[in-house]
Design a protein around this motif. Structure first.
Motif, PDB file in Angstrom:
ATOM      1  N   VAL A  98      18.406  45.702 -28.291  1.00  0.00           N
ATOM      2  CA  VAL A  98      18.466  45.149 -29.645  1.00  0.00           C
ATOM      3  C   VAL A  98      18.571  46.276 -30.672  1.00  0.00           C
ATOM      4  CG1 VAL A  98      17.170  43.868 -31.398  1.00  0.00           C
ATOM      5  CG2 VAL A  98      17.331  42.987 -29.072  1.00  0.00           C
ATOM      6  N   LEU A  99      17.755  47.312 -30.514  1.00  0.00           N
ATOM      7  CA  LEU A  99      17.804  48.428 -31.462  1.00  0.00           C
ATOM      8  C   LEU A  99      19.157  49.144 -31.413  1.00  0.00           C
ATOM      9  CD1 LEU A  99      14.218  49.911 -31.111  1.00  0.00           C
ATOM     10  CD2 LEU A  99      15.164  48.649 -33.046  1.00  0.00           C
ATOM     11  N   ARG A 100      19.697  49.326 -30.212  1.00  0.00           N
ATOM     12  CA  ARG A 100      21.024  49.956 -30.106  1.00  0.00           C
ATOM     13  C   ARG A 100      22.082  49.102 -30.795  1.00  0.00           C
ATOM     14  NH1 ARG A 100      19.463  51.896 -25.191  1.00  0.00           N
ATOM     15  NH2 ARG A 100      20.102  50.052 -24.062  1.00  0.00           N
ATOM     16  N   ALA A 101      22.007  47.797 -30.571  1.00  0.00           N
ATOM     17  CA  ALA A 101      22.995  46.890 -31.170  1.00  0.00           C
ATOM     18  C   ALA A 101      22.894  46.910 -32.689  1.00  0.00           C
ATOM     19  CB  ALA A 101      22.805  45.477 -30.633  1.00  0.00           C
ATOM     20  N   LEU A 102      21.681  46.958 -33.212  1.00  0.00           N
ATOM     21  CA  LEU A 102      21.489  46.902 -34.662  1.00  0.00           C
ATOM     22  C   LEU A 102      21.609  48.269 -35.331  1.00  0.00           C
ATOM     23  CD1 LEU A 102      18.564  44.336 -34.845  1.00  0.00           C
ATOM     24  CD2 LEU A 102      21.008  43.947 -35.258  1.00  0.00           C
ATOM     25  N   ALA A 145      25.586  43.855 -40.381  1.00  0.00           N
ATOM     26  CA  ALA A 145      26.222  42.963 -41.356  1.00  0.00           C
ATOM     27  C   ALA A 145      26.640  41.645 -40.691  1.00  0.00           C
ATOM     28  CB  ALA A 145      27.428  43.645 -41.995  1.00  0.00           C
ATOM     29  N   VAL A 146      27.118  41.708 -39.469  1.00  0.00           N
ATOM     30  CA  VAL A 146      27.504  40.496 -38.743  1.00  0.00           C
ATOM     31  C   VAL A 146      26.271  39.631 -38.491  1.00  0.00           C
ATOM     32  CG1 VAL A 146      28.370  39.618 -36.533  1.00  0.00           C
ATOM     33  CG2 VAL A 146      29.592  41.456 -37.704  1.00  0.00           C
ATOM     34  N   VAL A 147      25.161  40.242 -38.071  1.00  0.00           N
ATOM     35  CA  VAL A 147      23.926  39.488 -37.824  1.00  0.00           C
ATOM     36  C   VAL A 147      23.429  38.854 -39.119  1.00  0.00           C
ATOM     37  CG1 VAL A 147      21.490  39.706 -37.177  1.00  0.00           C
ATOM     38  CG2 VAL A 147      23.253  40.764 -35.760  1.00  0.00           C
ATOM     39  N   GLU A 148      23.482  39.609 -40.215  1.00  0.00           N
ATOM     40  CA  GLU A 148      23.060  39.060 -41.511  1.00  0.00           C
ATOM     41  C   GLU A 148      23.910  37.857 -41.883  1.00  0.00           C
ATOM     42  OE1 GLU A 148      23.224  42.314 -44.260  1.00  0.00           O
ATOM     43  OE2 GLU A 148      21.550  43.346 -43.296  1.00  0.00           O
ATOM     44  N   LEU A 173      25.588  35.882 -39.778  1.00  0.00           N
ATOM     45  CA  LEU A 173      25.333  34.784 -38.850  1.00  0.00           C
ATOM     46  C   LEU A 173      23.960  34.152 -39.057  1.00  0.00           C
ATOM     47  CD1 LEU A 173      26.892  36.242 -35.600  1.00  0.00           C
ATOM     48  CD2 LEU A 173      27.823  34.434 -37.076  1.00  0.00           C
ATOM     49  N   ALA A 174      23.051  34.851 -39.713  1.00  0.00           N
ATOM     50  CA  ALA A 174      21.735  34.279 -40.012  1.00  0.00           C
ATOM     51  C   ALA A 174      21.876  33.092 -40.965  1.00  0.00           C
ATOM     52  CB  ALA A 174      20.820  35.340 -40.605  1.00  0.00           C
ATOM     53  N   LYS A 175      22.969  33.067 -41.729  1.00  0.00           N
ATOM     54  CA  LYS A 175      23.208  31.959 -42.663  1.00  0.00           C
ATOM     55  C   LYS A 175      23.766  30.740 -41.945  1.00  0.00           C
ATOM     56  CE  LYS A 175      24.006  35.208 -46.351  1.00  0.00           C
ATOM     57  NZ  LYS A 175      25.003  35.985 -47.032  1.00  0.00           N
ATOM     58  N   SER A 176      24.729  30.965 -41.051  1.00  0.00           N
ATOM     59  CA  SER A 176      25.345  29.875 -40.288  1.00  0.00           C
ATOM     60  C   SER A 176      26.329  30.466 -39.287  1.00  0.00           C
ATOM     61  CB  SER A 176      26.075  28.900 -41.222  1.00  0.00           C
ATOM     62  OG  SER A 176      27.186  29.539 -41.816  1.00  0.00           O
ATOM     63  N   PRO A 177      26.673  29.698 -38.253  1.00  0.00           N
ATOM     64  CA  PRO A 177      27.706  30.162 -37.319  1.00  0.00           C
ATOM     65  C   PRO A 177      29.027  30.372 -38.055  1.00  0.00           C
ATOM     66  CG  PRO A 177      26.524  28.286 -36.417  1.00  0.00           C
ATOM     67  CD  PRO A 177      26.100  28.422 -37.857  1.00  0.00           C
ATOM     68  N   LEU A 199      21.756  38.870 -28.787  1.00  0.00           N
ATOM     69  CA  LEU A 199      21.573  38.478 -30.186  1.00  0.00           C
ATOM     70  C   LEU A 199      22.470  37.322 -30.615  1.00  0.00           C
ATOM     71  CD1 LEU A 199      21.237  42.024 -31.765  1.00  0.00           C
ATOM     72  CD2 LEU A 199      19.424  40.359 -31.347  1.00  0.00           C
ATOM     73  N   VAL A 200      23.667  37.265 -30.065  1.00  0.00           N
ATOM     74  CA  VAL A 200      24.613  36.219 -30.469  1.00  0.00           C
ATOM     75  C   VAL A 200      25.180  35.519 -29.240  1.00  0.00           C
ATOM     76  CG1 VAL A 200      25.264  37.457 -32.582  1.00  0.00           C
ATOM     77  CG2 VAL A 200      26.676  37.695 -30.543  1.00  0.00           C
TER      78      VAL A 200
END
Length: 112
Positions: free
Chosen positions: A11-15, A22-25, A27-31, A60-61
């Protein structure tokens, strides 16, 4: 203490990469479909797909393909392993202060 270092490391490597954060942020809103995810970045679609693969390999996704459209979503609870690890790193003094705060809230006189 559970042995989940490999999950935390992944997870840390991915983030660690700003594009993936930015992609995770987002996707946190919606797919979102891949083309929508790619829009804000100045990179070729295959490059974004590599970033998505790293996020997917880290757990993560998740992605789903319907016809020619691939939709990506944040996995529920995907960041829990990081949250647990961070919580373990807190000092005993921080934990005591948290417990004191909870105690004070519970024992505070009720306002009418």
């Amino acid at each position: 203490m559970p042995n989940y270092r490999d999950d935390v490391d992944a997870v840390l490597r991915a983030l660690a990469d700003p594009t993936r954060r930015a992609v995770v942020e987002r996707l946190a809103k919606s797919p979102a479909v891949v083309s929508e995810l790619a829009a804000p970045f100045d990179m070729a679609l295959p490059s974004l797909m590599q970033h998505l693969r790293v996020l997917e390999n880290a757990g993560l996704v998740a992605s789903e393909k319907h016809g020619r459209v691939r939709t990506v979503s944040l996995k529920p609870g995907a960041l829990d392993v990081l949250h647990l690890w961070l919580d373990e790193q807190r000092t005993p003094a921080e934990r005591q202060a948290d417990r004191l705060g909870i105690h004070l809230i519970r024992t505070a006189p009720k306002e009418d």
